[in-house]
Design a protein around this motif. Structure first.
Motif, PDB file in Angstrom:
ATOM      1  N   SER A   1       0.777  -1.188   0.044  1.00 23.88           N
ATOM      2  CA  SER A   1      -0.095   0.048   0.003  1.00 23.88           C
ATOM      3  C   SER A   1       0.745   1.433   0.056  1.00 23.88           C
ATOM      4  N   GLU A   2       0.313   2.351  -0.344  1.00 20.57           N
ATOM      5  CA  GLU A   2       0.892   3.751  -0.591  1.00 20.57           C
ATOM      6  C   GLU A   2       1.674   4.020   1.077  1.00 20.57           C
ATOM      7  N   ASP A   3       0.757   3.802   2.198  1.00 22.38           N
ATOM      8  CA  ASP A   3       1.359   4.373   3.495  1.00 22.38           C
ATOM      9  C   ASP A   3       1.923   3.155   4.101  1.00 22.38           C
ATOM     10  N   GLY A   4       1.896   1.892   3.522  1.00 18.08           N
ATOM     11  CA  GLY A   4       2.650   0.722   4.055  1.00 18.08           C
ATOM     12  C   GLY A   4       1.833   0.351   5.516  1.00 18.08           C
ATOM     13  N   GLU A   5       0.535   0.752   5.520  1.00 13.78           N
ATOM     14  CA  GLU A   5      -0.410   0.609   6.715  1.00 13.78           C
ATOM     15  C   GLU A   5      -1.620  -0.271   6.430  1.00 13.78           C
ATOM     16  N   SER A   6      -1.891  -0.140   5.075  1.00 10.78           N
ATOM     17  CA  SER A   6      -3.097  -0.650   4.603  1.00 10.78           C
ATOM     18  C   SER A   6      -3.154  -2.274   4.122  1.00 10.78           C
ATOM     19  N   GLU A   7      -4.165  -2.955   4.430  1.00 11.12           N
ATOM     20  CA  GLU A   7      -4.096  -4.318   3.498  1.00 11.12           C
ATOM     21  C   GLU A   7      -4.856  -3.983   2.308  1.00 11.12           C
ATOM     22  N   PRO A   8      -4.474  -5.087   1.378  1.00  9.83           N
ATOM     23  CA  PRO A   8      -5.174  -4.865  -0.043  1.00  9.83           C
ATOM     24  C   PRO A   8      -6.625  -4.872   0.235  1.00  9.83           C
ATOM     25  N   PRO A   9      -7.406  -4.459  -0.848  1.00  8.92           N
ATOM     26  CA  PRO A   9      -8.482  -4.283  -0.644  1.00  8.92           C
ATOM     27  C   PRO A   9      -9.585  -5.710  -0.768  1.00  8.92           C
ATOM     28  N   TYR A  10      -8.916  -6.840  -1.232  1.00  3.82           N
ATOM     29  CA  TYR A  10      -9.430  -8.142  -1.244  1.00  3.82           C
ATOM     30  C   TYR A  10      -8.311  -8.992  -1.434  1.00  3.82           C
ATOM     31  N   THR A  11      -8.724 -10.364  -0.913  1.00  3.42           N
ATOM     32  CA  THR A  11      -7.774 -11.463  -1.298  1.00  3.42           C
ATOM     33  C   THR A  11      -8.576 -12.746  -1.831  1.00  3.42           C
TER      34      THR A  11
ATOM     35  N   CYS B   1     -19.144 -11.378  -2.475  1.00  2.00           N
ATOM     36  CA  CYS B   1     -18.143 -11.396  -1.559  1.00  2.00           C
ATOM     37  C   CYS B   1     -16.782 -10.906  -1.792  1.00  2.00           C
ATOM     38  N   CYS B   2     -16.461  -9.775  -1.622  1.00  2.00           N
ATOM     39  CA  CYS B   2     -15.006  -9.430  -1.748  1.00  2.00           C
ATOM     40  C   CYS B   2     -14.493  -8.575  -0.645  1.00  2.00           C
ATOM     41  N   LEU B   3     -13.476  -9.672   0.137  1.00  2.00           N
ATOM     42  CA  LEU B   3     -12.772  -9.546   1.270  1.00  2.00           C
ATOM     43  C   LEU B   3     -11.405  -9.859   1.380  1.00  2.00           C
ATOM     44  N   THR B   4     -10.738  -9.124   2.522  1.00  2.00           N
ATOM     45  CA  THR B   4      -9.360  -9.657   2.652  1.00  2.00           C
ATOM     46  C   THR B   4      -9.359 -10.575   4.001  1.00  2.00           C
ATOM     47  N   LEU B   5      -8.945 -11.854   3.539  1.00  2.00           N
ATOM     48  CA  LEU B   5      -9.100 -12.725   4.516  1.00  2.00           C
ATOM     49  C   LEU B   5      -7.624 -13.517   4.853  1.00  2.00           C
ATOM     50  N   ASP B   6      -6.792 -13.310   3.805  1.00  2.00           N
ATOM     51  CA  ASP B   6      -5.689 -14.071   3.618  1.00  2.00           C
ATOM     52  C   ASP B   6      -4.375 -13.166   4.020  1.00  2.00           C
ATOM     53  N   TYR B   7      -3.607 -14.007   4.867  1.00  2.00           N
ATOM     54  CA  TYR B   7      -2.321 -13.002   5.320  1.00  2.00           C
ATOM     55  C   TYR B   7      -0.921 -13.904   5.500  1.00  2.00           C
ATOM     56  N   ILE B   8      -0.010 -13.046   5.196  1.00  2.00           N
ATOM     57  CA  ILE B   8       1.400 -13.609   5.538  1.00  2.00           C
ATOM     58  C   ILE B   8       1.959 -12.828   6.620  1.00  2.00           C
TER      59      ILE B   8
ATOM     60  N   ASN C   1      11.184  -8.704   0.965  1.00  2.00           N
ATOM     61  CA  ASN C   1      12.062  -7.835  -0.367  1.00  2.00           C
ATOM     62  C   ASN C   1      11.051  -7.703  -1.415  1.00  2.00           C
ATOM     63  N   SER C   2      10.158  -8.371  -1.870  1.00  2.00           N
ATOM     64  CA  SER C   2       9.076  -8.143  -2.720  1.00  2.00           C
ATOM     65  C   SER C   2       7.843  -9.256  -2.725  1.00  2.00           C
ATOM     66  N   ALA C   3       6.684  -8.682  -3.055  1.00  2.00           N
ATOM     67  CA  ALA C   3       5.529  -9.290  -3.140  1.00  2.00           C
ATOM     68  C   ALA C   3       4.683  -9.502  -4.193  1.00  2.00           C
ATOM     69  N   LEU C   4       4.221 -10.440  -4.770  1.00  2.00           N
ATOM     70  CA  LEU C   4       3.452 -10.616  -5.957  1.00  2.00           C
ATOM     71  C   LEU C   4       2.222  -9.705  -6.053  1.00  2.00           C
ATOM     72  N   SER C   5       1.864  -9.023  -6.856  1.00  2.00           N
ATOM     73  CA  SER C   5       0.826  -8.151  -6.901  1.00  2.00           C
ATOM     74  C   SER C   5      -0.377  -8.964  -7.191  1.00  2.00           C
ATOM     75  N   LEU C   6      -1.432  -8.517  -6.611  1.00  2.00           N
ATOM     76  CA  LEU C   6      -2.833  -9.209  -6.947  1.00  2.00           C
ATOM     77  C   LEU C   6      -3.555  -8.757  -8.148  1.00  2.00           C
ATOM     78  N   LEU C   7      -4.574  -9.538  -8.389  1.00  2.00           N
ATOM     79  CA  LEU C   7      -5.301  -9.323  -9.555  1.00  2.00           C
ATOM     80  C   LEU C   7      -6.055  -8.312  -9.584  1.00  2.00           C
ATOM     81  N   THR C   8      -6.231  -7.509 -10.533  1.00  2.00           N
ATOM     82  CA  THR C   8      -7.346  -6.418 -10.575  1.00  2.00           C
ATOM     83  C   THR C   8      -8.799  -6.783 -10.859  1.00  2.00           C
ATOM     84  N   GLU C   9      -9.558  -6.007 -10.473  1.00  2.00           N
ATOM     85  CA  GLU C   9     -10.925  -6.422 -10.961  1.00  2.00           C
ATOM     86  C   GLU C   9     -11.157  -6.684 -12.298  1.00  2.00           C
TER      87      GLU C   9
END
Length: 463
Positions: free
Chosen positions: A384-394, A404-411, A421-429
């Motif tokens: 995220s831009e501020d490094g403090e927000s979870e993705p909008p959905y997983t 149902c569009c939710l963030t439920l999965d975490y590392i 070092n890096s993270a795989l981007s999520l799919l767009t809508e």
């Protein structure tokens, strides 16, 4: 209906033996069995082959059919080129399997035989069975063969790794962690009611290729899966031959068992590459809610990194689903954290905790992990831009009750000892499409999360 691992493996072994014997009877006794190159046009009709010319001949169910496809591979897969190149490369993978007496086919028979014996003694022996005596499987060959089987599928969805501004490290060998709820086969076909997903897209004969392709695409050093109900007949035989050590823990009362023609209970599975890590200790945890033993589980394994000698505790879990169970999830998460306090010796051993928490970031169980004494941070916040927000959905799906569009999965990771070092981007809508997940080009209702980590050089300084 459900059969025990012993009966399923023995049944599969009988099928393998019968097919091998039939093939051998067709071979001249005076001449050795030779591999015969398949002509190029045959690649388009693998479904008609009756033995192991395709991955379907030895993955999961013995009656699976290879489904030809023509999708474009994601850019993240260097082993897969353009469609023509992929087909030519895949030809080598398919041909290497030869006929039913090929090296891979006979090795599968050995795997099934040794596994059924081990299951009859102890499940732990099955998981630690000596697969190094069998011929290893080349991940590139398997990926190419998945591509052949998926040629008629729509192009897979492109995802890129995003380098994180504070994540670069001088450590020479980062390690990759993958977290994924793969969707239990029995639930996908029998209970989850994805009303916009075509029934054909949920068939195991096709989904298994997409799941394996996703794993092979990113080649994690550590792989954490939930809703695994094809562990013994697919993931453990294949991944162990690729160099992974495998551990599985089923839910005590899996909802998969309520589905007719199920493949057994689902559960959590943890895999790590044995050339990157060595196992120090392993714990299988049945989560409690206060004093009540629950149906949710976790696996926690302490590993030693071969490159650095550092210890790392890797955890996979899956908390209780559905709204109305927020306090129950909080109790389960708190129980897991108490267990990890002991396992990590009061956070002296850094942790990576992967899971489908079935909890949004506003829930108390999320806040409990974020404020725990293990000094955890959520890796995907750093996108995220501020490094403090979870993705909008997983996860994003449509059921009879609605979208149902939710963030439920975490590392989660120990931020004092580890860097992302890096993270795989999520799919767009737009990529996911109007019918959401799962779909013909994505096999689960949850997106996989993949991160590259490295150890901090001076972890004590940040405590």
């Amino acid at each position: 209906m459900y059969q025990s691992p012993v009966s399923r493996l023995c049944s599969a072994l009988r099928d393998v033996s019968a097919l091998c014997a039939s093939s051998l009877r067709q071979q001249p006794h005076h001449s050795p069995v030779r591999r015969r190159a398949l002509p190029q046009p045959v690649l388009g009709s693998l479904a008609g082959l009756g033995c192991c010319h395709s991955l379907a001949g030895w993955i999961g169910d013995g009656q699976a059919k290879a489904v030809p496809s023509s999708g474009t591979a994601p850019a993240a897969a260097p082993a897969v080129g353009a469609a023509g190149t992929g087909a030519r490369s895949a030809s080598r993978a398919v041909c290497s399997m030869g006929n039913s007496t090929s090296r891979l086919y006979s090795a599968l028979a050995k795997t099934l035989s040794s596994s059924s014996t081990a299951v009859s003694q102890h499940q732990e022996e099955l998981e630690a069975s000596d697969h190094d005596q069998l011929d290893p499987l080349d991940p590139k060959d398997l990926l190419e063969e998945c591509q052949v089987a998926l040629q008629e599928r729509p192009a897979r969805l492109r995802r890129e790794f995003v380098g994180l501004r504070n994540g670069f490290s001088s450590q020479p060998q980062p390690f990759r962690v993958m977290q994924w709820n793969i969707l239990a086969q029995a639930l996908g076909e029998g209970k989850d009611n994805f009303i916009k997903c075509p029934v054909e897209a949920l068939k195991w004969e096709e989904r298994k290729y997409l799941i394996l392709e996703e794993i092979l695409m990113y080649r994690p050093d550590v792989l954490c899966l939930q809703e695994v109900d094809h562990y013994f007949d697919t993931f453990q035989p294949i991944l162990s031959r690729m160099g992974y050590q495998c551990t599985f823990l089923a839910k005590p009362w899996s909802p998969c068992l309520d589905v007719e023609h199920n493949n057994g209970p689902d559960g959590c599975a943890l895999f790590f590459l044995q050339d990157r890590f060595q196992l120090v200790s392993s714990s299988k945890i049945r989560l409690s809610a206060r004093t009540l033993k629950t149906n949710q589980v976790a696996i926690a394994e302490t590993l030693q990194c071969s490159a650095t000698g550092r210890l790392l505790c890797v955890v996979v879990t899956h908390l209780k689903a559905r709204t109305g169970w927020e306090r129950f999830r909080l109790a389960q998460g708190s129980d897991l954290l108490r267990n990890l306090e002991t396992i990590t010796q009061g956070a002296k051993v850094p942790s990576i905790i992967c899971g489908d928490f079935n909890a949004e970031p506003t829930e108390e169980v999320y806040k409990r992990f974020a404020s725990s004494s293990l000094n955890l941070n959520s890796a995907y916040k750093l996108l995220s831009e501020d490094g403090e927000s979870e993705p909008p959905y997983t996860t994003w799906k449509i059921r009879p009750t609605g979208e149902c569009c939710l963030t439920l999965d975490y590392i989660w990771y120990s931020q004092h000892a580890l860097k992302v070092n890096s993270a795989l981007s999520l799919l767009t809508e737009e990529q996911i499409g109007p019918n959401r997940l799962p779909s013909f080009n994505y096999p689960s209702d949850h997106l996989s999360l993949v991160c590259d980590f490295s150890f901090n050089e001076d972890p004590d300084r940040l405590l």
